[in-house]
Enzyme design. Sequence first.
Site, mmCIF file in Angstrom:
data_model
loop_
_atom_site.group_PDB
_atom_site.id
_atom_site.type_symbol
_atom_site.label_atom_id
_atom_site.label_comp_id
_atom_site.label_asym_id
_atom_site.label_seq_id
_atom_site.Cartn_x
_atom_site.Cartn_y
_atom_site.Cartn_z
ATOM 1 N N ASP A 162 21.505 -2.901 22.613
ATOM 2 C CA ASP A 162 20.761 -3.467 23.752
ATOM 3 C C ASP A 162 20.323 -4.892 23.486
ATOM 4 O O ASP A 162 20.226 -5.321 22.330
ATOM 5 C CB ASP A 162 19.473 -2.657 24.002
ATOM 6 N N ARG B 177 27.364 -0.556 21.389
ATOM 7 C CA ARG B 177 26.888 -1.744 22.116
ATOM 8 C C ARG B 177 25.366 -1.765 22.082
ATOM 9 O O ARG B 177 24.716 -1.038 22.836
ATOM 10 C CB ARG B 177 27.373 -1.701 23.565
ATOM 11 N N TYR C 189 20.515 5.341 13.625
ATOM 12 C CA TYR C 189 19.584 4.339 14.146
ATOM 13 C C TYR C 189 18.213 4.512 13.500
ATOM 14 O O TYR C 189 17.811 5.630 13.145
ATOM 15 C CB TYR C 189 19.413 4.489 15.663
ATOM 16 N N ARG D 245 15.331 4.566 22.194
ATOM 17 C CA ARG D 245 14.079 3.911 22.596
ATOM 18 C C ARG D 245 13.214 4.805 23.486
ATOM 19 O O ARG D 245 11.987 4.818 23.363
ATOM 20 C CB ARG D 245 14.406 2.596 23.308
#
Length: 245
Positions: free
Chosen positions: A55, A53, A113, A198
């Site tokens: 952001d 999921r 990522y 992040r």
Amino acid sequence: MTHPKNIKLTLEYDGSDFAGWQRQKRQRTVQGEIEKAIGRLTGEKVSVIAAGRTDSGAHALGQVANFKTACKLPADKIRLALNTLLPKDILVKNVREINSNFNSRKDARAKLYRYRILLGASALQRGYLWQYRFPVSLKLLKRASTYLMGRKDFSSFCVAKSRKESNICKIGRATWKRAGSILDFEIEGDRFLHAMVRILAGTLLEVGRGRISPQKFKEILEAKDRRKAGRTAPAKGLYLVEVKF
């Protein structure tokens, strides 16, 4: 009776104008748009399961999702039809029929990522990377990132309110590359906590600037305390590159 087909989608999307992946009332989401397009194509109300999921504001180059349908169209026709029905900031890259037990979220073994940083400023690319106006040392970034490898508790690098029963993740790769003024942080792991990539990017850049030493970064990781880590890097620099099964 015809058994429903299980359809696997590989997706690319520009997250700029979405409130993330997950369906929400009165918010534009990637899941919401895809389910709406499938509904228009098949006449069915489906639930699309994603591997991760993303952001609000984050992008995907290789998100994987699946849904069950009685639709008789072959996979490639489904791809063409969905790309006609979907808004231009979502692209279905690949469609294939897969075994009925396949579940994008539960069967994902690893996710890769990428976090993109521009060392400077850009009018054109401002929605797709973090404009960082401080000089950074690639050597320091690489040294600190070695502490991420293996099975670790990443409590220091997740949104405190969304902590799970287990905050242990196994990281198999954490690399930094620089090409001109673009800096890419790539990280592959078996699972990721909310905003983890992040927060890692934001904290590691403090190491790169020389404000935190690599040893101090190791201590932050070991502290299992979000307050010890740095800022959360903006979502616009984050990309889900690939899901491995």
